[in-house]
Design a protein around this motif. Structure first.
Motif, PDB file in Angstrom:
ATOM      1  N   TYR A 199      49.227-118.854 -78.222  1.00  8.53           N
ATOM      2  CA  TYR A 199      49.689-119.758 -79.259  1.00  8.53           C
ATOM      3  C   TYR A 199      51.196-119.673 -79.413  1.00  8.53           C
ATOM      4  O   TYR A 199      51.825-118.689 -79.035  1.00  8.53           O
ATOM      5  CB  TYR A 199      48.975-119.516 -80.587  1.00  8.53           C
ATOM      6  CG  TYR A 199      49.103-118.138 -81.153  1.00  8.53           C
ATOM      7  CD1 TYR A 199      48.148-117.174 -80.886  1.00  8.53           C
ATOM      8  CD2 TYR A 199      50.169-117.810 -81.973  1.00  8.53           C
ATOM      9  CE1 TYR A 199      48.259-115.908 -81.415  1.00  8.53           C
ATOM     10  CE2 TYR A 199      50.283-116.545 -82.503  1.00  8.53           C
ATOM     11  CZ  TYR A 199      49.324-115.601 -82.211  1.00  8.53           C
ATOM     12  OH  TYR A 199      49.439-114.343 -82.734  1.00  8.53           O
ATOM     13  N   GLN A 216      52.950-116.352 -77.609  1.00  4.68           N
ATOM     14  CA  GLN A 216      52.410-115.206 -76.893  1.00  4.68           C
ATOM     15  C   GLN A 216      51.018-115.497 -76.355  1.00  4.68           C
ATOM     16  O   GLN A 216      50.319-116.383 -76.844  1.00  4.68           O
ATOM     17  CB  GLN A 216      52.375-114.001 -77.801  1.00  4.68           C
ATOM     18  CG  GLN A 216      51.598-114.250 -79.077  1.00  4.68           C
ATOM     19  CD  GLN A 216      51.765-113.113 -80.054  1.00  4.68           C
ATOM     20  OE1 GLN A 216      51.172-112.071 -79.893  1.00  4.68           O
ATOM     21  NE2 GLN A 216      52.576-113.308 -81.074  1.00  4.68           N
ATOM     22  N   PRO A 218      47.662-113.343 -75.797  1.00  2.84           N
ATOM     23  CA  PRO A 218      46.994-112.046 -75.946  1.00  2.84           C
ATOM     24  C   PRO A 218      46.422-111.586 -74.606  1.00  2.84           C
ATOM     25  O   PRO A 218      45.821-112.374 -73.868  1.00  2.84           O
ATOM     26  CB  PRO A 218      45.882-112.336 -76.945  1.00  2.84           C
ATOM     27  CG  PRO A 218      46.347-113.531 -77.692  1.00  2.84           C
ATOM     28  CD  PRO A 218      47.112-114.353 -76.692  1.00  2.84           C
ATOM     29  N   THR A 220      44.084-108.809 -72.195  1.00  2.00           N
ATOM     30  CA  THR A 220      42.775-108.171 -72.300  1.00  2.00           C
ATOM     31  C   THR A 220      42.877-106.848 -73.014  1.00  2.00           C
ATOM     32  O   THR A 220      42.057-106.487 -73.838  1.00  2.00           O
ATOM     33  CB  THR A 220      42.194-107.959 -70.887  1.00  2.00           C
ATOM     34  OG1 THR A 220      42.217-109.202 -70.220  1.00  2.00           O
ATOM     35  CG2 THR A 220      40.776-107.447 -70.984  1.00  2.00           C
ATOM     36  N   PRO A 222      43.713-104.502 -75.733  1.00  2.70           N
ATOM     37  CA  PRO A 222      43.974-104.735 -77.150  1.00  2.70           C
ATOM     38  C   PRO A 222      45.392-104.334 -77.536  1.00  2.70           C
ATOM     39  O   PRO A 222      45.973-103.435 -76.945  1.00  2.70           O
ATOM     40  CB  PRO A 222      42.963-103.837 -77.862  1.00  2.70           C
ATOM     41  CG  PRO A 222      41.946-103.522 -76.850  1.00  2.70           C
ATOM     42  CD  PRO A 222      42.617-103.565 -75.534  1.00  2.70           C
ATOM     43  N   THR A 223      45.896-104.984 -78.529  1.00  2.33           N
ATOM     44  CA  THR A 223      47.210-104.759 -79.120  1.00  2.33           C
ATOM     45  C   THR A 223      48.358-105.190 -78.212  1.00  2.33           C
ATOM     46  O   THR A 223      49.501-105.006 -78.555  1.00  2.33           O
ATOM     47  CB  THR A 223      47.462-103.293 -79.529  1.00  2.33           C
ATOM     48  OG1 THR A 223      47.787-102.539 -78.356  1.00  2.33           O
ATOM     49  CG2 THR A 223      46.267-102.684 -80.223  1.00  2.33           C
ATOM     50  N   GLN A 224      48.061-105.768 -77.072  1.00  2.00           N
ATOM     51  CA  GLN A 224      49.161-106.177 -76.213  1.00  2.00           C
ATOM     52  C   GLN A 224      49.114-107.676 -75.968  1.00  2.00           C
ATOM     53  O   GLN A 224      48.051-108.268 -75.828  1.00  2.00           O
ATOM     54  CB  GLN A 224      49.108-105.441 -74.875  1.00  2.00           C
ATOM     55  CG  GLN A 224      49.402-103.957 -75.019  1.00  2.00           C
ATOM     56  CD  GLN A 224      49.584-103.280 -73.686  1.00  2.00           C
ATOM     57  OE1 GLN A 224      49.314-103.861 -72.648  1.00  2.00           O
ATOM     58  NE2 GLN A 224      50.037-102.050 -73.720  1.00  2.00           N
ATOM     59  N   SER A 225      50.290-108.259 -75.907  1.00  2.00           N
ATOM     60  CA  SER A 225      50.416-109.681 -75.623  1.00  2.00           C
ATOM     61  C   SER A 225      51.549-109.877 -74.634  1.00  2.00           C
ATOM     62  O   SER A 225      52.483-109.077 -74.571  1.00  2.00           O
ATOM     63  CB  SER A 225      50.718-110.464 -76.903  1.00  2.00           C
ATOM     64  OG  SER A 225      49.674-110.328 -77.831  1.00  2.00           O
ATOM     65  N   GLN A 248      55.941-110.118 -78.037  1.00  2.00           N
ATOM     66  CA  GLN A 248      55.460-111.124 -78.975  1.00  2.00           C
ATOM     67  C   GLN A 248      56.650-111.824 -79.613  1.00  2.00           C
ATOM     68  O   GLN A 248      57.130-111.407 -80.668  1.00  2.00           O
ATOM     69  CB  GLN A 248      54.585-110.476 -80.044  1.00  2.00           C
ATOM     70  CG  GLN A 248      53.383-109.761 -79.470  1.00  2.00           C
ATOM     71  CD  GLN A 248      52.730-108.826 -80.476  1.00  2.00           C
ATOM     72  OE1 GLN A 248      53.000-108.900 -81.661  1.00  2.00           O
ATOM     73  NE2 GLN A 248      51.881-107.955 -79.990  1.00  2.00           N
ATOM     74  N   GLY A 264      61.554-110.894 -81.601  1.00  2.37           N
ATOM     75  CA  GLY A 264      60.127-110.603 -81.637  1.00  2.37           C
ATOM     76  C   GLY A 264      59.887-109.112 -81.620  1.00  2.37           C
ATOM     77  O   GLY A 264      60.741-108.321 -82.038  1.00  2.37           O
ATOM     78  N   GLN A 265      58.745-108.733 -81.106  1.00  2.00           N
ATOM     79  CA  GLN A 265      58.431-107.307 -81.061  1.00  2.00           C
ATOM     80  C   GLN A 265      57.613-106.976 -79.821  1.00  2.00           C
ATOM     81  O   GLN A 265      57.045-107.856 -79.180  1.00  2.00           O
ATOM     82  CB  GLN A 265      57.645-106.886 -82.289  1.00  2.00           C
ATOM     83  CG  GLN A 265      56.175-107.289 -82.256  1.00  2.00           C
ATOM     84  CD  GLN A 265      55.374-106.606 -83.343  1.00  2.00           C
ATOM     85  OE1 GLN A 265      55.932-106.055 -84.278  1.00  2.00           O
ATOM     86  NE2 GLN A 265      54.065-106.665 -83.237  1.00  2.00           N
TER      87      GLN A 265
ATOM     88  N   TRP B  67      52.957-112.559 -88.539  1.00  2.00           N
ATOM     89  CA  TRP B  67      53.102-113.214 -87.232  1.00  2.00           C
ATOM     90  C   TRP B  67      52.622-112.337 -86.077  1.00  2.00           C
ATOM     91  O   TRP B  67      53.251-112.168 -85.091  1.00  2.00           O
ATOM     92  CB  TRP B  67      54.531-113.710 -87.008  1.00  2.00           C
ATOM     93  CG  TRP B  67      55.618-112.717 -87.291  1.00  2.00           C
ATOM     94  CD1 TRP B  67      56.251-112.525 -88.458  1.00  2.00           C
ATOM     95  CD2 TRP B  67      56.182-111.770 -86.372  1.00  2.00           C
ATOM     96  NE1 TRP B  67      57.153-111.517 -88.352  1.00  2.00           N
ATOM     97  CE2 TRP B  67      57.149-111.038 -87.091  1.00  2.00           C
ATOM     98  CE3 TRP B  67      55.983-111.473 -85.041  1.00  2.00           C
ATOM     99  CZ2 TRP B  67      57.901-110.030 -86.509  1.00  2.00           C
ATOM    100  CZ3 TRP B  67      56.736-110.466 -84.473  1.00  2.00           C
ATOM    101  CH2 TRP B  67      57.682-109.764 -85.203  1.00  2.00           C
ATOM    102  N   GLU B  71      44.334-109.960 -82.699  1.00  2.00           N
ATOM    103  CA  GLU B  71      43.963-108.675 -82.126  1.00  2.00           C
ATOM    104  C   GLU B  71      44.834-107.552 -82.663  1.00  2.00           C
ATOM    105  O   GLU B  71      44.500-106.387 -82.562  1.00  2.00           O
ATOM    106  CB  GLU B  71      44.083-108.712 -80.595  1.00  2.00           C
ATOM    107  CG  GLU B  71      43.026-109.553 -79.915  1.00  2.00           C
ATOM    108  CD  GLU B  71      43.300-111.028 -80.027  1.00  2.00           C
ATOM    109  OE1 GLU B  71      44.368-111.402 -80.555  1.00  2.00           O
ATOM    110  OE2 GLU B  71      42.444-111.819 -79.624  1.00  2.00           O
ATOM    111  N   ASN B  72      45.980-107.891 -83.220  1.00  2.00           N
ATOM    112  CA  ASN B  72      46.921-106.847 -83.613  1.00  2.00           C
ATOM    113  C   ASN B  72      46.913-106.527 -85.096  1.00  2.00           C
ATOM    114  O   ASN B  72      47.616-105.646 -85.531  1.00  2.00           O
ATOM    115  CB  ASN B  72      48.349-107.258 -83.232  1.00  2.00           C
ATOM    116  CG  ASN B  72      48.582-107.108 -81.749  1.00  2.00           C
ATOM    117  OD1 ASN B  72      47.630-106.929 -81.001  1.00  2.00           O
ATOM    118  ND2 ASN B  72      49.815-107.196 -81.321  1.00  2.00           N
ATOM    119  N   ARG B  74      44.963-105.030 -86.812  1.00  2.00           N
ATOM    120  CA  ARG B  74      44.491-103.694 -87.144  1.00  2.00           C
ATOM    121  C   ARG B  74      45.650-102.714 -87.314  1.00  2.00           C
ATOM    122  O   ARG B  74      45.517-101.706 -87.982  1.00  2.00           O
ATOM    123  CB  ARG B  74      43.568-103.198 -86.058  1.00  2.00           C
ATOM    124  CG  ARG B  74      44.203-103.194 -84.706  1.00  2.00           C
ATOM    125  CD  ARG B  74      43.152-102.800 -83.683  1.00  2.00           C
ATOM    126  NE  ARG B  74      43.571-103.170 -82.364  1.00  2.00           N
ATOM    127  CZ  ARG B  74      43.399-104.390 -81.876  1.00  2.00           C
ATOM    128  NH1 ARG B  74      42.847-105.336 -82.609  1.00  2.00           N
ATOM    129  NH2 ARG B  74      43.782-104.691 -80.669  1.00  2.00           N
TER     130      ARG B  74
END
Lengths: 512, 156
Positions: A199, A216, A218, A220, A222-225, A248, A264-265, B67, B71-72, B74
């Motif tokens: 998105y 970004q 997403p 597979t 988790p927590t990474q984009s 991101q 971003g981050q 933003w 998934e993030n 959490r």
């Protein structure tokens, strides 16, 4: 290590996929038999199954209901609700039209006022193409539209009174999310067919033929984009790669076709962190180092930069914070003399947005302690609190986007308090912020304005989303587009929200 | 609800909202509450579907505010329970998507079948089983990372 024979080890590999499913009627009869027979003879798999059981038991102990009575479910509250008069318009018979605009705007341009109730079902944007990857042309103008029923818009940019762009992404729970890119041309908002996962969060146009949109994808893991950058160049949208594998992007701002910034981050390459600020020189995007002095206050690994406001190629401001600090710490960065410097650290404050009018005047929206709205103003060479300029700040929710046209005119969006109900749009007249009247949306529990831009003192656009309830109480989110003209805001949204399919009909945005 | 959003206070708010919706639906006579053919199971499933959607909406709002991708979110969850096991489980929760966490909670704690969970979260039973399996493996890996002593498998 298992002491089983090779064939038995092969059996272990085969039943490994069955182990997590054991005990919940998720296996077929054959699979259950196979698993039971195997674990009866294999100590290793029996131990593995025991681990799953213990982990599951821990999950159950942690999250099983505690049977507390929610405050609402008191006898009196229940009776209050149940003794109310039945509603005349139950959701199952709710009207299909969501908006009840208070007034339709009268547009100065005759050609635009003639365009009312224009719809797109599957609109093909012939002149807009997408190149996925590294610039190779690819078709983006044929095939069904990728804009889906459930989506949200987060940013809008106009290049003229008759042309603009808005970005966002699909908002349903189905994954992967798809980007949403909408084009406004001569009175009609049209979704652009770009079949890209992810998105978009921000866009900036340096001219009618050149601009950038960032977001970004997403991953597979988790927590990474992965960062997603789209470049609009001469009528074509192209996906552009950057050196960061992860990241991101939150905002992009283009000063010209050869000078732009992105913040971003989580930017990283091969697990090595890169800076949260990037600069574009017309050829490539390059990560900029965060000020070393920032590390004294926050761990740089967890630092994010969420907003940027460049005044000129040599001066600008950026906002950010750290996700790992308690209480939350935010920072204000100042770009002068070719480098970023820490201008101020804010404790227990979450900064949201920044708008600079000039090198000596600007605003920051933020949230302070207890989620109270906090407004800062840059004046006299320093940032000072200006929350008092919001008349009814005590009743407002979170301050979000801010857009200043001049020192005496600006707009600010504010989220509904407790995330329920309608947002608030505040207008600045040079001395104070006051609430601007918005159109009402029927049959929605809450809605938000996420991005706003003004073309002139009398015309502007804002985008966001609203939740609607389908008859079966599934919450859907659909885009909202607001148009400001001659002192009135008018809203537009899709009208067929009753189809809860994530791949339902396209968005219909009639513009009057 | 806590198994999806993590935060106890927000979970209580979401349960309250869901109960309110149930009361309103009962008042209006909206199915499953207004139908004589509706069973208790239908009502239970309805409650969980409304609750699940409210939880996902709440997480999406967290994402919007900060933003971050869904998934993030959490990363922003605040935890109240200070017990060692609770912390381990919540750390494991942080590695799961909200949808995966919902599948785990609905099946492990509430004993829903894959077909019922599918109706709640809007997925096929096969997809639910796949999601459950993946989530449980992730939960196991994350939990073991927090508490290696739990490792009991003889497999390499």
């Amino acid at each position: 290590m298992s002491q089983q024979q090779p064939t038995h080890v092969a059996d272990c590999a085969a039943v490994a996929r069955l182990l997590p499913l054991a005990g919940h009627f998720l296996l077929s009869a054959d699979e259950s038999s196979t698993l039971d027979a195997h674990v009866a003879t294999c100590a290793a798999c029996r131990a593995e199954l025991a681990v799953y059981d213990r982990v599951e038991a821990a999950w159950r102990r942690t999250f099983a209901p505690r049977w507390e009575t929610p405050p609402l479910v008191s006898r009196r509250s229940m009776m209050d609700i149940l003794t109310q008069e039945p509603e005349q318009n139950a959701p199952s018979t709710a009207p299909a039209v969501l908006f009840t605009p208070r007034a339709r705007p009268r547009r100065a341009l005759g050609s635009l006022s003639a365009v009312a109730a224009t719809l797109l079902i599957v609109v093909l944007m012939g002149g807009i193409l997408l190149a996925r990857g590294h610039g190779s042309p690819a078709s983006g103008g044929t095939g069904p539209t990728t804009v889906i029923a459930e989506s949200t818009l987060g940013d809008v940019a106009m290049v003229s009174p008759t042309e603009g762009w808005a970005v966002g992404g699909s908002s349903g729970t189905a994954s992967p999310a798809k980007i949403v890119l909408m084009h406004y041309l001569d009175g009609t908002w049209t979704p652009v067919n770009l079949p890209i996962d992810g998105y978009l969060t921000s866009l900036s146009m340096s001219s009618p033929t050149e601009g950038w949109a960032v977001g970004q994808v997403p991953l597979t893991q988790p927590t990474q984009s992965a960062p997603l950058l789209l470049h609009y160049d001469g009528g074509t949208w192209k996906q552009v790669a950057v050196s960061a594998q992860n990241g991101q992007p939150a905002q992009v701002q283009m000063l010209s076709a050869t000078d732009g910034w992105m913040v971003g981050q989580g930017f990283a390459r091969q697990a090595a962190p890169l800076g949260g600020i990037w600069h574009y020189d017309g050829q490539t995007w390059t990560a900029q180092p965060l000020p070393a002095s920032l590390s004294a206050a926050i761990p740089l690994q967890s630092a994010y930069v969420s907003r940027i406001a460049m005044i000129s190629p040599t001066e600008g401001w950026a906002l950010g914070g750290a996700s790992s600090t308690t209480p939350s710490t935010s920072f204000i960065l100042h770009f002068t003399g070719g480098s970023w410097k820490v201008q101020r650290l804010l404790t227990d404050v979450s900064v949201q947005s920044i708008a600079m009018v000039s090198a000596s005047d600007g605003w920051i929206t933020a949230t302070g302690t207890d989620n109270a709205p906090l407004l800062l103003r840059y004046t006299g060479g320093r940032w000072v609190e200006a929350t008092a300029s919001i008349g009814n700040g005590g009743t407002l929710g979170r301050l979000l986007d801010i857009f200043m046209r001049s020192a005496t005119e600006g707009w600010m969006t504010c989220q509904a308090r407790d995330f329920r109900g309608s947002p608030t749009l505040l207008h600045y007249d040079g001395t104070k912020w006051s609430v601007s009247s918005l159109p009402s949306i029927t049959n929605t529990s809450t809605w938000d304005i996420r991005g706003i831009t003004m073309i002139s003192a009398t015309e502007g656009w804002a985008v966001g989303e609203h939740e609607v309830k389908s008859p079966n109480y599934l919450t859907l989110v659909t885009p909202v587009i607001l148009h400001y003209h001659n002192g009135r805001w008018t809203g537009y949204t899709r009208q067929d929200y009753l189809t809860p399919s994530p791949h339902g009909p396209s968005i219909e945005i009639p513009v009057g | 609800m806590r198994g999806i959003v993590g935060d106890s206070e927000q979970a209580r708010d979401l349960v309250q909202d869901t109960c309110y919706e149930a009361c309103r639906a009962a008042q209006r006579g909206t199915p499953p509450f207004g139908s004589t053919s509706s069973s208790e199971t239908d009502m239970r499933r309805w409650l969980f579907r409304v609750g699940y959607n409210r939880a996902i909406s709440a997480l999406r709002r967290r994402r919007i505010i900060h933003w971050l991708p869904l998934e993030n979110v959490r990363l922003l969850i605040s935890f109240e329970d200070e017990s060692a096991e609770g912390q381990d489980v919540r750390a494991a929760l942080a590695t799961l998507t909200p949808q995966d966490a919902a599948c785990l909670t609905l099946i492990i704690i509430h004993d829903f079948t894959a077909a019922e969970v599918g109706q709640i979260v809007g997925a096929s039973p096969q997809a639910v089983a796949k999601r459950f399996s993946r989530a449980k493996q992730r939960l196991r890996d994350a939990y073991l990372a927090q508490d290696p002593q739990l490792e009991g498998s003889g497999h390499p």
